[in-house]
Design an enzyme around this catalytic site. Sequence first.
Site, PDB file in Angstrom:
ATOM      1  N   GLU A 232       0.909  -1.306   0.114  1.00  0.00           N
ATOM      2  CA  GLU A 232       0.150  -0.211  -0.062  1.00  0.00           C
ATOM      3  C   GLU A 232       0.798   1.220  -0.359  1.00  0.00           C
ATOM      4  OE1 GLU A 232      -1.149  -0.197   5.190  1.00  0.00           O
ATOM      5  OE2 GLU A 232      -1.996  -1.202   3.119  1.00  0.00           O
TER       6      GLU A 232
ATOM      7  N   LYS B 228       2.508   4.570   1.415  1.00  0.00           N
ATOM      8  CA  LYS B 228       2.730   5.195   3.143  1.00  0.00           C
ATOM      9  C   LYS B 228       2.311   6.812   2.354  1.00  0.00           C
ATOM     10  CE  LYS B 228       6.218   5.624   6.513  1.00  0.00           C
ATOM     11  NZ  LYS B 228       5.744   6.708   6.926  1.00  0.00           N
TER      12      LYS B 228
ATOM     13  N   TYR C  68      -7.279   8.455   5.658  1.00  0.00           N
ATOM     14  CA  TYR C  68      -7.656   6.975   4.903  1.00  0.00           C
ATOM     15  C   TYR C  68      -7.295   6.269   5.346  1.00  0.00           C
ATOM     16  CZ  TYR C  68      -7.866   8.472  -0.227  1.00  0.00           C
ATOM     17  OH  TYR C  68      -7.675   9.213  -0.996  1.00  0.00           O
TER      18      TYR C  68
ATOM     19  N   CYS D 231      22.607  41.916 -21.684  1.00  0.00           N
ATOM     20  CA  CYS D 231      22.696  40.341 -22.104  1.00  0.00           C
ATOM     21  C   CYS D 231      23.957  40.054 -21.656  1.00  0.00           C
ATOM     22  CB  CYS D 231      22.611  39.429 -23.260  1.00  0.00           C
ATOM     23  SG  CYS D 231      23.503  37.823 -23.579  1.00  0.00           S
TER      24      CYS D 231
ATOM     25  N   CYS E 105      26.599  38.398 -24.121  1.00  0.00           N
ATOM     26  CA  CYS E 105      27.272  39.224 -25.470  1.00  0.00           C
ATOM     27  C   CYS E 105      27.275  40.856 -25.390  1.00  0.00           C
ATOM     28  CB  CYS E 105      26.694  38.141 -26.553  1.00  0.00           C
ATOM     29  SG  CYS E 105      25.296  39.216 -26.774  1.00  0.00           S
TER      30      CYS E 105
ATOM     31  N   CYS F 273      17.431  37.795 -24.859  1.00  0.00           N
ATOM     32  CA  CYS F 273      18.530  38.593 -25.683  1.00  0.00           C
ATOM     33  C   CYS F 273      18.282  38.804 -27.125  1.00  0.00           C
ATOM     34  CB  CYS F 273      19.818  37.678 -25.054  1.00  0.00           C
ATOM     35  SG  CYS F 273      21.371  38.681 -26.534  1.00  0.00           S
TER      36      CYS F 273
ATOM     37  N   CYS G 114      25.148  36.306 -30.165  1.00  0.00           N
ATOM     38  CA  CYS G 114      25.271  35.519 -29.104  1.00  0.00           C
ATOM     39  C   CYS G 114      25.600  35.114 -29.259  1.00  0.00           C
ATOM     40  CB  CYS G 114      23.975  35.997 -28.671  1.00  0.00           C
ATOM     41  SG  CYS G 114      23.694  35.842 -26.825  1.00  0.00           S
TER      42      CYS G 114
HETATM   43  O1  D41 Z   1       0.670   4.977   5.108  1.00  0.00           O
HETATM   44  C1  D41 Z   1       0.965   4.898   6.349  1.00  0.00           C
HETATM   45  N1  D41 Z   1       1.434   6.001   6.976  1.00  0.00           N
HETATM   46  C2  D41 Z   1       0.966   3.679   6.929  1.00  0.00           C
HETATM   47  C3  D41 Z   1       1.777   4.435   8.724  1.00  0.00           C
HETATM   48  C4  D41 Z   1       0.666   2.170   6.092  1.00  0.00           C
HETATM   49  N2  D41 Z   1      -0.141   2.670   5.227  1.00  0.00           N
HETATM   50  N3  D41 Z   1       0.562   1.366   7.503  1.00  0.00           N
HETATM   51  C5  D41 Z   1       1.002   1.496   8.436  1.00  0.00           C
HETATM   52  N4  D41 Z   1       0.996   0.203   9.394  1.00  0.00           N
HETATM   53  C6  D41 Z   1       1.254   0.374  10.473  1.00  0.00           C
HETATM   54  C7  D41 Z   1       1.319  -1.372  11.054  1.00  0.00           C
HETATM   55  C8  D41 Z   1       2.349  -2.166  10.645  1.00  0.00           C
HETATM   56  C9  D41 Z   1       2.156  -1.014  12.177  1.00  0.00           C
HETATM   57  C10 D41 Z   1       0.200  -1.440  11.440  1.00  0.00           C
HETATM   58  C11 D41 Z   1       1.465   2.591   8.974  1.00  0.00           C
HETATM   59  C12 D41 Z   1       1.886   2.541  10.828  1.00  0.00           C
HETATM   60  N5  D41 Z   1       2.093   1.763  10.963  1.00  0.00           N
HETATM   61  C13 D41 Z   1       2.800   3.386  11.173  1.00  0.00           C
HETATM   62  N6  D41 Z   1       2.667   4.421  10.747  1.00  0.00           N
HETATM   63  C14 D41 Z   1       2.641   5.840  12.097  1.00  0.00           C
HETATM   64  C15 D41 Z   1       3.500   5.007  12.491  1.00  0.00           C
HETATM   65  C16 D41 Z   1       3.595   3.411  11.952  1.00  0.00           C
END
Ligand code: D41
Length: 670
Positions: A115, A117, A225, A409, A412, A427, A433
């Site tokens: 997924e 982050k 989310y 310029c 030149c 220029c 130039c």
């Molecule tokens: O999208 C995120 N920032 C994200 C953070 C994510 N997609 N999954 C996460 N899964 C976890 C665990 C596996 C430890 C439950 C997390 C975080 N932790 C997390 N966010 C901030 C500290 C940890």
Amino acid sequence: MAVAHSIAARVNQLRADIEQHNYHYYVLDQPVIPDAEYDRLFQELQQLEQRYPQLVTPDSPTQRVGAAPLLEFAQVTHRTPMLSLNNAFEDAAVTAFDRRVREALGQALVEYAAEPKFDGLAVSLTYAKGLLATGATRGDGYTGEDVTANLRTIRAIPLKLRATHPPDLLEVRGEVLMLKADFEQLNRTQRGRGEREFANPRNAAAGSLRQLDPRITLTRRLTFYAYGTGAPIAGKLRRHSQVLDRLVELGFPVTAERQAVSGVAGLLDYYRALGARREQLPFEIDGVVYKVNDLAGQNALGFVSRAPRFAVAHKFPAAEATTVVEGIDVQVGRTGALTPVARLQPVFVGGVTVTNATLHNEDEVHRKDIRVGDTVVVRRAGDVIPEVVRTLEAKRPARTHRFVLPVRCPVCGSAVRRSEDEAVARCTAGLFCPAQRKQALLHFASRRALDIEGLGEKLVEQLVDNQVVRTPADLYKLGIAGLAGLERMAEKSAGNLVAAIERSKHTTLARFIYALGIRNVGESTARDLARRFGSIERIAAADAETLQQVPDVGPVVAHSIAGFFAEPHNRKVIGQLLAAGVSFAETAPRQLDPSSPVYGKTFVLTGALPHLTRDEAQQKIRDHGGKVSGSVSKQTDYVVAGADPGGKYAKALELGVTILDEAGLLKLLD
Ligand code: D41
């Protein structure tokens, strides 16, 4: 006073409808009614609740801002600690992670849930008997701040679970973030009010969530989310991906970018595919997260200190960093355009060390008010040119000066002119130039023009500075002896270069026209001109009106072309090039069939096709009078998609553009 049954029923109906619309909007990402209609329902509910306060319930959609400003946030202890994630910065660390998982589980191939982050703020939402009871920041993972009143203002967060028999207790974990578009909007508003701008969406989200007055949070567009739960959801869920599916049913937005993948190859493919689309996503991400999909497997792996062994965050190189502007240079381009460039204290950003960043033009420098000595945010995303995003005014040293573009310029000394309708100052010396001459030569020799390998920047610099070469035609007079005298030019490389120049004589008319560097004539227009006129003489002889018969050539482009050929110096250089032996493979004006379904249509190619190469597919489309463009827009007629199509495919779906596979394309061409 008892409220009429029909009114209570209407209030309930309105709430159910509004919740349903929220669900369609935030969770399914498919609104079913226009915003104005939604607002009307909302107002009707507000008016009824005002008239009959006894009907108000805490989970009513109108009750997102109920609370008065706080003096401080209370501390809350998380029922289940919020763990942290181990980071991986390199592929090798991901391979090692997968190896440890495989060994611990005794499996040859592990399925992972991958997924994005999110670059937001982790929060925990506690639902008691189906109603949002507490929302807290992550804090140190054990205790966070009670930001319930602020989280209630976020419409993507349900106040009530969608379940007839909700669990007694549910802790939902996820990230609060601000979409890029909302961030830009917020900064525009802040700027308009003369207030401090936020450095990035994450800071804006953090600042908004930490407001003690929830009415302020309400005005900031935050979203949410979900990515997991605290204690496991009771029932027969066996995989993390099923937990996320269940969260969607319960009313939580879960990103559609998640995917179940297999083995380390699956992880790295996912990383690269999402990394390539990073800029197109509506929210900022700083990497991807991999989790062992099987929940029993997760349990078996357990934790080391505060991080689970079953998950890892694979980070992208940071796209933004701060550094100091040491100077502002002004570069002169091929068309004489003056571009201010910030010279920076070296900084590692987007995976490389950056020492220069474009400031685009004079207006941009003034709009952002970037000064020598300033600490600035630099951005380098993907393969794009690094740019200075904004200055951090709070860190500005004393006695700095606003940037002024030189009136002469810098190369030149000729006058600089800026026409009223252009952001660019130029220029006025044209090819007299040296800077423009150098750029013109580099363009002439570039890969998509006459493709002279080995004729790079350093060499052109010397050739022009020593007055060995003034025009492209001079290149064809160069001998090994003349070159060998130059710095860092061994006899062998001189020989190679002379051979490359010789080879470049056999070219196509389209490349030649492109190589001339006529303003506003890119590759595609050059190709159209070659096809329509068939010879350089005929193009040179065409008037502006005739030129406009070429696809995509309007008055401005026609004026540039006619102006270029009206210049005696340009005609002379072309004559010399032809005399030196530059010649074209036959490009007879092609008779196109306007009744072909491809004629005049715009195509975008994405992903690998099973049989045709990208170049072959492009050529076939062009041979039938179609155009090939690099990006999908409303003007696109067809997207031809192969394997792993990526962002252009998604855009085509979004805009409803017809999508073809290779077979579909060949059928159209038939
Ligand atoms: O999208 C995120 N920032 C994200 C953070 C994510 N997609 N999954 C996460 N899964 C976890 C665990 C596996 C430890 C439950 C997390 C975080 N932790 C997390 N966010 C901030 C500290 C940890």
